[in-house]
Design a protein around this motif. Structure first.
Motif, short mmCIF file in Angstrom:
data_model
loop_
_atom_site.label_atom_id
_atom_site.label_comp_id
_atom_site.label_asym_id
_atom_site.label_seq_id
_atom_site.Cartn_x
_atom_site.Cartn_y
_atom_site.Cartn_z
N LEU A 1 29.98 46.68 52.49
CA LEU A 1 29.49 45.37 52.68
C LEU A 1 30.29 44.65 53.96
CD1 LEU A 1 28.82 42.62 51.48
CD2 LEU A 1 31.17 42.26 50.11
N PHE A 2 31.30 45.07 54.55
CA PHE A 2 32.02 44.60 55.56
C PHE A 2 31.92 45.23 56.75
CE2 PHE A 2 34.38 43.08 51.71
CZ PHE A 2 34.11 41.54 51.75
N GLY A 3 31.83 46.29 56.66
CA GLY A 3 31.50 47.34 57.81
C GLY A 3 32.83 47.80 58.28
N LYS A 4 33.95 47.97 57.60
CA LYS A 4 35.03 48.47 58.02
C LYS A 4 36.24 48.67 56.65
CE LYS A 4 35.42 44.44 60.12
NZ LYS A 4 35.80 43.69 61.06
N THR A 5 36.97 49.69 56.88
CA THR A 5 37.91 50.08 55.81
C THR A 5 39.06 48.98 55.55
OG1 THR A 5 39.68 51.09 57.22
CG2 THR A 5 37.73 52.31 56.38
N ALA A 6 39.81 48.87 54.50
CA ALA A 6 40.95 47.78 54.61
C ALA A 6 41.94 47.96 55.47
CB ALA A 6 41.59 48.04 53.06
N GLU B 1 33.59 27.24 43.14
CA GLU B 1 32.74 28.55 43.07
C GLU B 1 33.43 29.74 43.72
OE1 GLU B 1 28.91 27.15 45.02
OE2 GLU B 1 28.84 25.40 43.63
N TRP B 2 34.17 29.62 44.79
CA TRP B 2 34.50 30.61 45.71
C TRP B 2 35.69 31.14 44.78
CZ3 TRP B 2 39.19 32.75 47.12
CH2 TRP B 2 39.16 33.79 47.77
N ASN B 3 36.43 30.43 44.11
CA ASN B 3 37.46 31.03 43.18
C ASN B 3 36.95 31.75 42.04
OD1 ASN B 3 39.88 30.05 44.80
ND2 ASN B 3 40.04 28.12 43.69
N PHE B 4 35.85 31.31 41.70
CA PHE B 4 35.29 31.95 40.50
C PHE B 4 34.64 33.38 40.85
CE2 PHE B 4 31.06 32.65 38.38
CZ PHE B 4 31.74 33.34 36.88
N GLN B 5 33.99 33.43 42.13
CA GLN B 5 33.31 34.55 42.40
C GLN B 5 34.59 35.60 42.71
OE1 GLN B 5 30.47 35.54 42.28
NE2 GLN B 5 29.70 33.69 41.46
N ARG B 6 35.58 34.96 43.22
CA ARG B 6 36.70 36.02 43.64
C ARG B 6 37.36 36.64 42.47
NH1 ARG B 6 38.95 40.03 45.34
NH2 ARG B 6 40.71 40.13 46.46
N THR B 7 37.50 35.97 41.37
CA THR B 7 37.94 36.39 39.96
C THR B 7 36.84 37.28 39.38
OG1 THR B 7 39.13 34.19 39.53
CG2 THR B 7 38.81 35.53 37.52
N ASP C 1 39.82 38.25 50.17
CA ASP C 1 40.50 37.16 50.17
C ASP C 1 39.81 36.22 51.31
OD1 ASP C 1 42.14 37.96 48.03
OD2 ASP C 1 43.77 38.63 49.48
N TYR C 2 38.99 36.69 52.38
CA TYR C 2 38.63 35.97 53.43
C TYR C 2 37.34 35.98 53.30
CZ TYR C 2 43.47 35.46 54.81
OH TYR C 2 44.71 35.30 54.92
N ALA C 3 36.63 36.77 52.31
CA ALA C 3 34.96 36.97 52.22
C ALA C 3 34.55 35.54 51.77
CB ALA C 3 34.70 37.82 50.97
N THR C 4 33.17 35.39 52.16
CA THR C 4 32.31 34.20 52.04
C THR C 4 31.99 34.32 50.50
OG1 THR C 4 30.37 35.19 52.47
CG2 THR C 4 31.39 34.27 54.33
#
Length: 145
Positions: free
Chosen positions: A67-72, A19-25, A88-91
């Motif tokens: 979304l994350f509250g910070k820049t890259a 599921e995570w890989n699908f959502q990342r894609t 890459d570390y997102a839920t």
């Protein structure tokens, strides 16, 4: 009994990875919708590739901030031991919201909203959707217990 439990847990973990890989894609694919909107609406034809890359990065950071509250860069500075980027570390929930945000962001760009207004709109969207998804996940977890 223990082996069966371990097998079920392994199956569950494999399903979650899938599921995570699908959502990342999906988030990566939707990113093209976002970058096309930037290219068509925000990048003047007479600028260099370096200048265009800065615009793309700034616009990507609007999504990151919403979304994350910070820049890259802030994430990389806070996580020097990690490779890749914050996405890459997102839920799983964050990836679902990110995917939704990317297509919404393209629409906001096409509508001509300023970057600060796009950020406000996307942050509200992120909060609403994350709240809903996390609440749902917690309810499912409670049902399983």
């Amino acid at each position: 009994m223990i082996k069966e439990f371990q097998r079920l847990k392994e199956d569950e973990n494999n399903r979650l990875k899938l599921e995570w890989n699908f959502q990342r894609t999906l988030a990566k694919v939707n990113y093209h919708i976002h970058t096309d909107a930037i290219k068509e609406n925000l990048i003047p034809s007479a600028i260099s590739k370096t200048q265009a890359a800065i615009i793309y990065a700034n616009e990507a950071d609007v999504l990151n901030m919403a979304l994350f509250g910070k820049t890259a860069k802030q994430w990389r500075d806070q996580n020097p031991e990690k490779s890749g980027n914050v996405r890459d570390y997102a839920t799983l929930e964050q990836l679902v919201v990110l995917s939704n945000m990317e297509s919404t962001y393209a629409l906001l760009i096409h509508q001509g909203l300023s970057q600060p207004n796009r950020l406000i709109h996307l942050n509200q969207l992120a909060i609403t959707q994350m709240t809903s998804l996390v609440r749902r996940r917690n309810n499912l977890t409670e049902l399983r217990s």
